[in-house]
Structures are given as C-alpha cells and as structure tokens.
Write a protein that holds these residues in place. Structure first.
Motif, PDB file in Angstrom:
ATOM      1  N   ILE A  63      30.674 -13.576  40.783  1.00 54.99           N
ATOM      2  CA  ILE A  63      31.128 -12.566  41.793  1.00 54.99           C
ATOM      3  C   ILE A  63      31.266 -13.321  43.177  1.00 54.99           C
ATOM      4  N   LEU A  64      32.259 -13.310  43.846  1.00 51.08           N
ATOM      5  CA  LEU A  64      32.483 -13.846  45.203  1.00 51.08           C
ATOM      6  C   LEU A  64      32.240 -12.777  46.211  1.00 51.08           C
ATOM      7  N   GLY A  65      31.076 -12.831  46.691  1.00 48.60           N
ATOM      8  CA  GLY A  65      30.588 -11.958  47.997  1.00 48.60           C
ATOM      9  C   GLY A  65      29.467 -11.004  47.389  1.00 48.60           C
ATOM     10  N   ALA A  66      28.389 -11.067  48.165  1.00 47.52           N
ATOM     11  CA  ALA A  66      26.842 -10.576  47.642  1.00 47.52           C
ATOM     12  C   ALA A  66      26.715  -9.595  48.661  1.00 47.52           C
ATOM     13  N   GLY A  67      27.522  -8.892  49.299  1.00 49.17           N
ATOM     14  CA  GLY A  67      27.428  -7.826  50.120  1.00 49.17           C
ATOM     15  C   GLY A  67      27.153  -6.447  49.450  1.00 49.17           C
ATOM     16  N   PRO A 115      36.661 -11.596  42.946  1.00 49.04           N
ATOM     17  CA  PRO A 115      36.271 -11.243  44.280  1.00 49.04           C
ATOM     18  C   PRO A 115      36.044  -9.886  44.520  1.00 49.04           C
ATOM     19  N   ALA A 116      34.719  -9.806  45.492  1.00 54.06           N
ATOM     20  CA  ALA A 116      34.165  -8.486  45.819  1.00 54.06           C
ATOM     21  C   ALA A 116      33.821  -8.261  47.077  1.00 54.06           C
ATOM     22  N   VAL A 117      34.923  -8.155  47.841  1.00 50.58           N
ATOM     23  CA  VAL A 117      34.623  -7.788  49.537  1.00 50.58           C
ATOM     24  C   VAL A 117      35.738  -6.855  49.800  1.00 50.58           C
ATOM     25  N   GLY A 118      35.421  -5.984  50.790  1.00 47.07           N
ATOM     26  CA  GLY A 118      36.110  -4.623  51.197  1.00 47.07           C
ATOM     27  C   GLY A 118      37.227  -5.157  52.164  1.00 47.07           C
ATOM     28  N   ASP A 119      37.240  -6.464  52.869  1.00 47.29           N
ATOM     29  CA  ASP A 119      38.286  -6.973  53.438  1.00 47.29           C
ATOM     30  C   ASP A 119      39.560  -7.462  52.542  1.00 47.29           C
ATOM     31  N   LEU A 127      41.353 -13.967  45.470  1.00 44.51           N
ATOM     32  CA  LEU A 127      41.716 -13.678  44.144  1.00 44.51           C
ATOM     33  C   LEU A 127      42.928 -14.643  43.858  1.00 44.51           C
ATOM     34  N   GLY A 128      44.063 -14.992  44.804  1.00 44.98           N
ATOM     35  CA  GLY A 128      44.730 -16.439  44.493  1.00 44.98           C
ATOM     36  C   GLY A 128      44.013 -17.509  44.131  1.00 44.98           C
ATOM     37  N   GLU A 129      43.049 -17.831  45.016  1.00 46.39           N
ATOM     38  CA  GLU A 129      42.102 -19.117  44.650  1.00 46.39           C
ATOM     39  C   GLU A 129      41.492 -19.372  43.435  1.00 46.39           C
ATOM     40  N   LEU A 130      40.889 -18.003  42.857  1.00 45.91           N
ATOM     41  CA  LEU A 130      40.544 -18.090  41.701  1.00 45.91           C
ATOM     42  C   LEU A 130      41.361 -18.187  40.525  1.00 45.91           C
ATOM     43  N   ALA A 131      42.480 -17.781  40.724  1.00 43.72           N
ATOM     44  CA  ALA A 131      43.408 -17.748  39.648  1.00 43.72           C
ATOM     45  C   ALA A 131      44.129 -19.304  39.430  1.00 43.72           C
TER      46      ALA A 131
END
Length: 205
Positions: A63-67, A115-119, A127-131
């Motif tokens: 998960i990208l983002g620990a907020g 990715p798990a961020v509100g921005d 999302l593109g970088e992970l793909a």
C-alpha cells in the motif's frame, strides 16, 4: 497495440492480462492469465480471478501511503481475507517499509500494490508508476459494500464499507468510493474520482 498493467494484445487479437496466483516451492511468483476480446474485458476477468482465487491468500499487498486512507485500505484488505500480509511505503511514516521511490525493491515479495492517498494527482501518478513497474493493480471492495455484477470498475479503485454501486455504473481507475456513498445505476465516474462519505452520484452527474 494497447498494452500496460501486465496486459498485452496477442497475435490472435485477444488481450491477455497476467496476475500473480501464488508462489512455488522456491518462493517464485506463479502467474495466471485471463483473456478478453477487449483490454477492459481482460482486466475485469483478472480482477474477478484475483478475488475468487484461494491461492491469492499466499500473495502480499503493498500500500502506497500510510495515512488515514492508507489505514482504511489496509483494513479493507484484511477484511477480504485474501492477502497473507500487507505493508506500507511512505516517505514520512515510521511504520512503512521505506519511501515510495523504492517500490521496485518489493515487487517480488508484494506483487499486488495500490496507491492509497486522497490527493488525486499523486494517486494517479503512482498508479501509473506501479503499472509501469509491473505490479498487479487490484480493485478492493469492502465486504460490506453492495456492488452490482453489471458495474464496471477500473483497477486501483477502492470501494469502502456500506457503499452502493448500482447496475450499469462505470467507475474509472484509481477512484475512491467512500463509506455510505451511492453510485446510482448507469452513472459514469472518470478516472481518479473521489466520492465523499454519504454522497449520491446519479447518472445525470
């Protein structure tokens, strides 16, 4: 030829979407493939296969983002009971494995990532970088959500508890459908949309 997100178009015209099914005795990732007449059909079949497959229990989620949203995504993943373990990447959180830029280091151990961020801009960028890095990008739907089988949901989208998605709705990739939100029948949401808690989105917008 349309490719990306571990999807390629074969010589026979069909699209092939690859996903991680589990690991062999040496710990190497075992991949499965789903096929479709269109890119979207192949991706949708892969998402269904990931949710159905018991062997995906041996696969980990990054998960990208620990907020706050990242914590919510982790809770959804755990509620689904399909991941052996989950972990975070975050530039500023001490409970993370490391910074976001190190994501490729963890691809073998965590072949599924989101990715798990509100921005919105940041979420769609990663999302593109992970793909591009070859991760499998799931759709995460809380067990307490109600989603019509005829709805189309793009990869990287998270649907939270008590949300409702009506028949024929089309939700783009990288969206967040917050708790108790309602996406009415035939509504269309573009990529990266964030629907706040309790909101109602109709087919008229």
């Amino acid at each position: 030829m349309r490719t990306g997100n571990n999807v390629r178009q074969r010589a026979d015209g069909r699209f092939e979407a690859r996903y991680a099914k589990g690991r062999d005795g040496r710990g190497r990732v075992i991949y499965g493939c789903c096929y479709g007449r269109t890119y979207e059909e192949a991706v949708r079949k892969r998402e269904e296969a990931i949710r159905r497959s018991a062997s995906v229990r041996e696969v980990n989620l990054l998960i990208l983002g620990a907020g706050s949203h990242g914590q919510e995504v982790q809770e959804i993943a755990r509620a689904l009971r399909i991941f052996r373990k989950t972990a975070f990447l975050d530039d500023a959180k001490p409970n993370a494995l490391g910074p976001w830029r190190d994501l490729e280091r963890y691809r073998e151990e965590y072949p599924i990532a989101i990715p798990a961020v509100g921005d919105q801009a940041l979420r769609m960028h990663w999302l593109g970088e992970l793909a591009r890095a070859g991760f499998v990008l799931p759709v995460l739907i809380h067990p307490g959500a109600v989603v019509s089988p005829s709805a189309e949901i793009g990869y990287g989208t998270v649907i939270c508890a008590q949300a409702v998605v009506g028949n024929g709705a089309v939700i783009g990739k990288g969206c967040i459908i917050s708790s108790s939100a309602t996406i009415d029948r035939d509504a269309v949401l573009p990529d990266g949309t964030h629907v706040i808690c309790g909101a109602v989105i109709t087919s008229g917008g």
